[in-house]
Design an enzyme around this catalytic site. Sequence first.
Site, PDB file in Angstrom:
ATOM      1  N   LYS A   9      13.831 -22.695   9.973  1.00 31.92           N
ATOM      2  CA  LYS A   9      13.866 -21.266   9.616  1.00 31.92           C
ATOM      3  C   LYS A   9      13.927 -21.192   8.089  1.00 31.92           C
ATOM      4  O   LYS A   9      14.977 -21.397   7.488  1.00 31.92           O
ATOM      5  CB  LYS A   9      15.118 -20.619  10.235  1.00 31.92           C
ATOM      6  CG  LYS A   9      15.008 -19.143  10.550  1.00 31.92           C
ATOM      7  CD  LYS A   9      14.750 -18.228   9.376  1.00 31.92           C
ATOM      8  CE  LYS A   9      15.980 -17.939   8.555  1.00 31.92           C
ATOM      9  NZ  LYS A   9      15.653 -17.213   7.293  1.00 31.92           N
ATOM     10  N   GLU A  39      24.801 -27.818   2.384  1.00 26.77           N
ATOM     11  CA  GLU A  39      24.663 -27.950   0.928  1.00 26.77           C
ATOM     12  C   GLU A  39      24.749 -26.545   0.363  1.00 26.77           C
ATOM     13  O   GLU A  39      23.842 -25.732   0.565  1.00 26.77           O
ATOM     14  CB  GLU A  39      23.327 -28.595   0.566  1.00 26.77           C
ATOM     15  CG  GLU A  39      23.330 -30.081   0.877  1.00 26.77           C
ATOM     16  CD  GLU A  39      22.007 -30.755   0.588  1.00 26.77           C
ATOM     17  OE1 GLU A  39      21.795 -31.859   1.096  1.00 26.77           O
ATOM     18  OE2 GLU A  39      21.193 -30.166  -0.142  1.00 26.77           O
ATOM     19  N   CYS A  60      21.069 -25.420  -7.410  1.00 25.43           N
ATOM     20  CA  CYS A  60      22.449 -25.625  -6.965  1.00 25.43           C
ATOM     21  C   CYS A  60      23.202 -26.566  -7.896  1.00 25.43           C
ATOM     22  O   CYS A  60      24.397 -26.409  -8.110  1.00 25.43           O
ATOM     23  CB  CYS A  60      22.449 -26.174  -5.555  1.00 25.43           C
ATOM     24  SG  CYS A  60      21.485 -27.676  -5.391  1.00 25.43           S
ATOM     25  N   GLU A  99      29.321 -18.306  -9.000  1.00 21.26           N
ATOM     26  CA  GLU A  99      27.952 -18.803  -9.144  1.00 21.26           C
ATOM     27  C   GLU A  99      27.018 -17.626  -9.445  1.00 21.26           C
ATOM     28  O   GLU A  99      26.907 -16.695  -8.657  1.00 21.26           O
ATOM     29  CB  GLU A  99      27.510 -19.492  -7.839  1.00 21.26           C
ATOM     30  CG  GLU A  99      26.139 -20.123  -7.960  1.00 21.26           C
ATOM     31  CD  GLU A  99      25.631 -20.722  -6.652  1.00 21.26           C
ATOM     32  OE1 GLU A  99      25.723 -20.055  -5.617  1.00 21.26           O
ATOM     33  OE2 GLU A  99      25.136 -21.867  -6.678  1.00 21.26           O
TER      34      GLU A  99
HETATM   35  P1  NAD Z   1      21.460 -17.755   1.609  1.00 18.96           P
HETATM   36  O1  NAD Z   1      22.719 -18.392   2.105  1.00 18.96           O
HETATM   37  O2  NAD Z   1      21.452 -16.296   1.403  1.00 18.96           O
HETATM   38  O3  NAD Z   1      20.252 -18.051   2.615  1.00 18.96           O
HETATM   39  C1  NAD Z   1      19.858 -19.361   2.952  1.00 18.96           C
HETATM   40  C2  NAD Z   1      19.224 -19.338   4.325  1.00 18.96           C
HETATM   41  O4  NAD Z   1      20.194 -18.958   5.293  1.00 18.96           O
HETATM   42  C3  NAD Z   1      18.066 -18.345   4.468  1.00 18.96           C
HETATM   43  O5  NAD Z   1      17.044 -18.941   5.228  1.00 18.96           O
HETATM   44  C4  NAD Z   1      18.703 -17.201   5.223  1.00 18.96           C
HETATM   45  O6  NAD Z   1      17.799 -16.443   5.977  1.00 18.96           O
HETATM   46  C5  NAD Z   1      19.673 -17.941   6.129  1.00 18.96           C
HETATM   47  N1  NAD Z   1      20.792 -17.149   6.643  1.00 18.96           N
HETATM   48  C6  NAD Z   1      21.401 -16.089   6.069  1.00 18.96           C
HETATM   49  N2  NAD Z   1      22.387 -15.629   6.876  1.00 18.96           N
HETATM   50  C7  NAD Z   1      22.408 -16.425   7.977  1.00 18.96           C
HETATM   51  C8  NAD Z   1      23.199 -16.473   9.164  1.00 18.96           C
HETATM   52  N3  NAD Z   1      24.178 -15.586   9.389  1.00 18.96           N
HETATM   53  N4  NAD Z   1      22.945 -17.425  10.076  1.00 18.96           N
HETATM   54  C9  NAD Z   1      21.968 -18.338   9.867  1.00 18.96           C
HETATM   55  N5  NAD Z   1      21.171 -18.332   8.784  1.00 18.96           N
HETATM   56  C10 NAD Z   1      21.401 -17.397   7.834  1.00 18.96           C
HETATM   57  O7  NAD Z   1      21.081 -18.543   0.294  1.00 18.96           O
HETATM   58  P2  NAD Z   1      19.899 -18.212  -0.724  1.00 18.96           P
HETATM   59  O8  NAD Z   1      20.301 -16.987  -1.474  1.00 18.96           O
HETATM   60  O9  NAD Z   1      18.611 -18.256   0.009  1.00 18.96           O
HETATM   61  O10 NAD Z   1      19.946 -19.496  -1.677  1.00 18.96           O
HETATM   62  C11 NAD Z   1      20.742 -19.599  -2.815  1.00 18.96           C
HETATM   63  C12 NAD Z   1      22.000 -20.407  -2.535  1.00 18.96           C
HETATM   64  O11 NAD Z   1      21.658 -21.699  -2.049  1.00 18.96           O
HETATM   65  C13 NAD Z   1      22.850 -20.647  -3.762  1.00 18.96           C
HETATM   66  O12 NAD Z   1      24.201 -20.422  -3.466  1.00 18.96           O
HETATM   67  C14 NAD Z   1      22.623 -22.113  -4.071  1.00 18.96           C
HETATM   68  O13 NAD Z   1      23.645 -22.747  -4.793  1.00 18.96           O
HETATM   69  C15 NAD Z   1      22.448 -22.676  -2.713  1.00 18.96           C
HETATM   70  N6  NAD Z   1      21.744 -23.957  -2.775  1.00 18.96           N
HETATM   71  C16 NAD Z   1      22.467 -25.108  -2.594  1.00 18.96           C
HETATM   72  C17 NAD Z   1      21.851 -26.341  -2.696  1.00 18.96           C
HETATM   73  C18 NAD Z   1      22.646 -27.608  -2.528  1.00 18.96           C
HETATM   74  O14 NAD Z   1      22.044 -28.646  -2.383  1.00 18.96           O
HETATM   75  N7  NAD Z   1      23.959 -27.575  -2.558  1.00 18.96           N
HETATM   76  C19 NAD Z   1      20.483 -26.412  -2.967  1.00 18.96           C
HETATM   77  C20 NAD Z   1      19.772 -25.220  -3.160  1.00 18.96           C
HETATM   78  C21 NAD Z   1      20.428 -24.004  -3.049  1.00 18.96           C
END
Ligand code: NAD
Length: 502
Positions: free
Chosen positions: A190, A265, A299, A396
Amino acid sequence: MSDLATRLAQLDTHLARFRDGGIMNLIDGKDVPGSGGSFDTHSPVDDSLICSVSRSTAGDVDAAAKAAKGAFPAWAAMDGKERKKILHRIADAIVARAEEIALCECWDTGQAWRFMSKAALRAAENFRFFADQAPGARDGQTLFAPGQMNVTARHPIGPVGVITPWNTPFMLSTWKIAPALAAGCTVVHKPAEFSPLTARILSEICREAGLPDGVLNLVNGFGEDAGRALTEHPDIKAIAFVGESKTGSMIMKQGADTLKRVHFELGGKNPVIVFEDADLERALDAVIFMIYSLNGERCTSSSRLLVQESVAEDFHAKLEARVKRIKVGHPLDSATEVGPLIHKVHYDKVMSYVDIGKSEGAVCRAGGAREGEQGWFVKPTLFTGATREMRIAQEEVFGPFLTSITFKDEAEALDIANDVAYGLSGYLWTNDLTRALNFSDKLEAGMIWVNSENVRHLPTPFGGVKASGVGRDGGDWSFDFYMETKNTSFALGSHKIQQLGA
Ligand code: NAD
C-alpha cells in the site's frame, strides 16, 4: 533544448498512459480498479493534475491478501536459486527503466533529479543484494548440548503487508519488498496516497520479470481505509511500515487483535554534533547535505545542529552564506538542489514551524519564506540561537529546515542530543578518537556516522530507537523480520526420561 525541456518532454510521454488510464491496483497479476472509486494525484511542482488513482476498500485489500495467501506456498517452496534469478531480472528491468522511474518520481514527489536519478539505481541494488541472499535465507545453526543436537531453520512468515511513505517512495518500497520476496514471503503493498506513480511501475516491472501472479499485489488508497484494512487482515502475518511515529502507534493498535508482527521505521530529530576539533570544512558540507538534500524530507536528516560554542559564530556565518545560495527550482532541472515539498498540507506544516521558531525566540538566519508563487517551494531555512526545549528543536519538521543549538562541552552536547523523543540517527564530527568512541556509545540512536554523512552499506542494520522505530532491517536483519526461526531438537542417545505414574 535545455536539459529541463528535454526531461519535461520525456516525462510527458511517460505520463500519457497514466493520464489516459489512471493508476489501477494490481491484484493476482491483474489490473483492477479500486471499489472505492478513485482520487486525484497532483504534482507538487505546479499543483497540476497528474492522474486519477484507484481508491481501495477493505474488500480490495481482502482480495489482495487472499491472492498473496494463495501464491505463498509455491513461492515459499521455490528453490532460493530460482527466486534469486527472478529478483535479478527485476533489478535488470529497474535499471532499464531507471530514467522513467526517476522522471515520474521527481514529478510526483518534488524530489530533485540530481538525487532521484540515482535512487532508481539504488533500488535495483536493493533487489540484487537480497537476490544474492535468497539461496541462503533459510539457513540456520546447529547447537549441541549433552545428548542433544539442535537444528535451527528459518521459514518465510507468510503474506506480509508493506506500507510506505511519500518522501522517496520507489527506493523505500524496494528496501522492504526485495527482502520480503527473497525470504519467500508474498506481499501486499500500500503506497502513500501522495506518491502512487512509481509503486505502479514497480508492480508492472515485477509482473513482466516473471514474478508469479499474487506474489506482489498493489493496493492504492488512503491510510485510514486501505492501510488500516491491511494491518487488520488476519491473513497478513507481518507489517513493514515506514512513516510517522503516530501512524506507527496506530498500526500497532490496529494489528493487536491479529497479533501482527511489526517493523517500524518512523520519524527522527537527528542531531549532528560538531566539536571544535573537527574538520570544520567537511563538517559544514555534511551538515548542509544531510538537511537540505531530498528537500529535508528524509527520515535520517540531521535536522538539529549541535555546534560547540567556541566555533559556533564562524560556523554559523559560513552556514548561512551557503544555505542562502542553495538552488531552489524545478525538480527536473539538473542544477536544482531543493525542489517543492510534496503537498500543500505538508507545505503548511513546514511553514508553521517558521512562525513557531520565531515566536519561541530563535533567529531565522535564512529562508523562512515561500519561493515563487506556484507549487510548494520553501526557501532553505536556518534557525540559530535555539534552545533544546523549543518545539523547533524537539519536533520533526521534515523539510529544508535546520535548527542550531550551541553547547559548551561534551557532557552538555550529549545531554542535549539525547533530550528528544526520537532516536533514529546521529552524526558526530570530531578528530578525538576517545571522544568519538565514548560519545557514540552513549548517544541514543539506532545508527551513528562518525565524520561522515549518511553513507549506507546494505549489510548493516537500519532502524531507530525510542519513537523512531521498532526493529531493524538491512542484511540478515531483514530476514529475521520476514522469517520465523524454528528449532528442532534431536536426542543423541537414550537419556533418562522421568517416569510419572510408573
Ligand atoms: P504517514 O505515517 O502519514 O504515512 C505513511 C503511510 O502510512 C502511507 O502509505 C499512509 O497512507 C499510511 N497510513 C496512514 N494512516 C494509516 C493507518 N491508520 N493504518 C495503516 N496505514 C496508514 O507518513 P508520511 O507523511 O507519508 O511520511 C513521512 C514520515 O515518514 C516522516 O515522519 C518520516 O520521518 C518517516 N520516514 C521514516 C523513515 C525511516 O526509515 N525511519 C524513512 C522515510 C520516512
